[in-house]
Enzyme design. Structure first.
Site, mmCIF file in Angstrom:
data_model
loop_
_atom_site.group_PDB
_atom_site.id
_atom_site.type_symbol
_atom_site.label_atom_id
_atom_site.label_comp_id
_atom_site.label_asym_id
_atom_site.label_seq_id
_atom_site.Cartn_x
_atom_site.Cartn_y
_atom_site.Cartn_z
ATOM 1 C CG HIS A 48 -1.850 -1.173 1.042
ATOM 2 N ND1 HIS A 48 -2.933 -1.109 -0.249
ATOM 3 C CD2 HIS A 48 -2.309 -2.356 1.740
ATOM 4 C CE1 HIS A 48 -3.610 -2.308 0.430
ATOM 5 N NE2 HIS A 48 -3.039 -3.110 1.606
ATOM 6 C CD GLN A 152 -0.200 -9.371 5.463
ATOM 7 O OE1 GLN A 152 0.765 -9.200 5.235
ATOM 8 N NE2 GLN A 152 -1.607 -8.488 5.795
ATOM 9 C CD GLU A 154 -3.339 -9.631 2.874
ATOM 10 O OE1 GLU A 154 -3.733 -8.390 3.563
ATOM 11 O OE2 GLU A 154 -2.300 -9.603 2.340
ATOM 12 C CB SER A 179 -8.236 -4.835 7.577
ATOM 13 O OG SER A 179 -7.870 -3.889 9.293
ATOM 14 C CG ASP A 180 -6.788 -6.733 3.289
ATOM 15 O OD1 ASP A 180 -8.075 -6.237 2.195
ATOM 16 O OD2 ASP A 180 -6.033 -6.499 3.183
#
Length: 267
Positions: A48, A152, A154, A179-180
């Site tokens: 990001h 990760q 996610e 979050s994802d």
């Protein structure tokens, strides 16, 4: 690799380490500030963050100078970003948006030297401080042992594969991205909060079973209280801009309260 080895040693002793993402504030001054606040690692975000290779290299060098373990999050398992991060001296990489065991195997191939993987060998680079090791074979073995490769968790697919991921040689860390993962569960109509917690607990169990490090991006003390007893060891919190905003907001809230009190006292 010294800082990655220190992270491993602290985790083995049962310590909980905290870090944050750097994605916008790329001055190297950020690193000693985080170190002095008690953070144990920091994550340079290439998923990001708008961070160039030069800025990444500067942040990694600052981490090594100040003794704060620099880990780079890459957007996927492809060879290029992982190679650039590790050759720039990153002590670890975390691979985002993993969907399959093929992705995990590709990450191992990209991050680890033979025989575990197929990382290319160039030993006159920042990761050796531009001093080629006297024993190249010993260096490659040490790098495979100490540099941290994180996957990760996610996506729903990755959450269903945590036992297989943790069992794979070359994977060192499973890092839950709540979050994802919450968005993914919500889209399918599942209650997000309880399913994310269940995924985190299953990830922790898989890591314990296979001797891997468990981590999560944690927003609140409730998450810490639930997961520290499960031997989750690495906790990310927020990112540089959020920490800046929270600090600025806390100051302005307190300052405005004092202004109101002073005016009320003055009548």
């Amino acid at each position: 690799m010294k800082l990655a080895a220190e992270v491993r040693q602290r985790v083995a002793k049962g310590e909980a380490l905290f870090g944050t993402f750097v994605l916008e504030l790329t001055t190297p001054a950020v690193v000693p500030i985080l170190k002095n606040c008690g953070f144990g690692f920091f994550l340079i975000d290439l998923e990001h963050g708008l961070i160039s290779d030069t800025e990444m290299r500067t942040l990694i060098a600052a981490g090594k100078h100040y003794g704060l373990c620099p880990i780079v999050r890459v957007p996927d398992a492809s060879r290029g970003p992982i190679t650039r991060a590790l050759d720039a001296g990153a002590e670890g990489v975390i691979v985002a948006m993993v969907e399959s065991m093929d992705d995990v195997r590709q990450a191992v191939q990209s991050a680890k030297y033979p025989p575990l993987g197929r990382r290319g060998v160039h030993l006159l680079r920042p990761h050796t401080d531009f001093v080629p090791p006297a024993d190249s074979a010993a260096y490659l073995t040490q790098a495979n042992r100490e540099i941290i490769l994180g996957i990760q968790i996610e996506t729903i697919a990755a959450a269903g594969l945590v036992d297989e991921i943790a069992a794979l040689p070359g994977v060192d860390l499973l890092y839950v991205g709540p979050s994802d993962l919450a968005v993914a569960f919500s889209v399918t109509g599942m209650p997000a909060k309880e399913h994310v917690l269940a995924a985190a607990l299953q990830t922790a169990r898989a890591c314990r079973a296979h001797g891997k490090i468990a981590g999560i991006h944690a927003a609140d003390a409730e998450t810490l209280a639930r997961l520290i007893p499960e031997q989750v060891a690495l906790f990310g919190h927020a990112a540089d801009l959020r920490l800046l905003r929270e600090g600025a907001q806390a100051f302005m809230t307190a300052a405005q309260q004092e202004v109101r009190r002073a005016r009320e006292a003055a009548g």
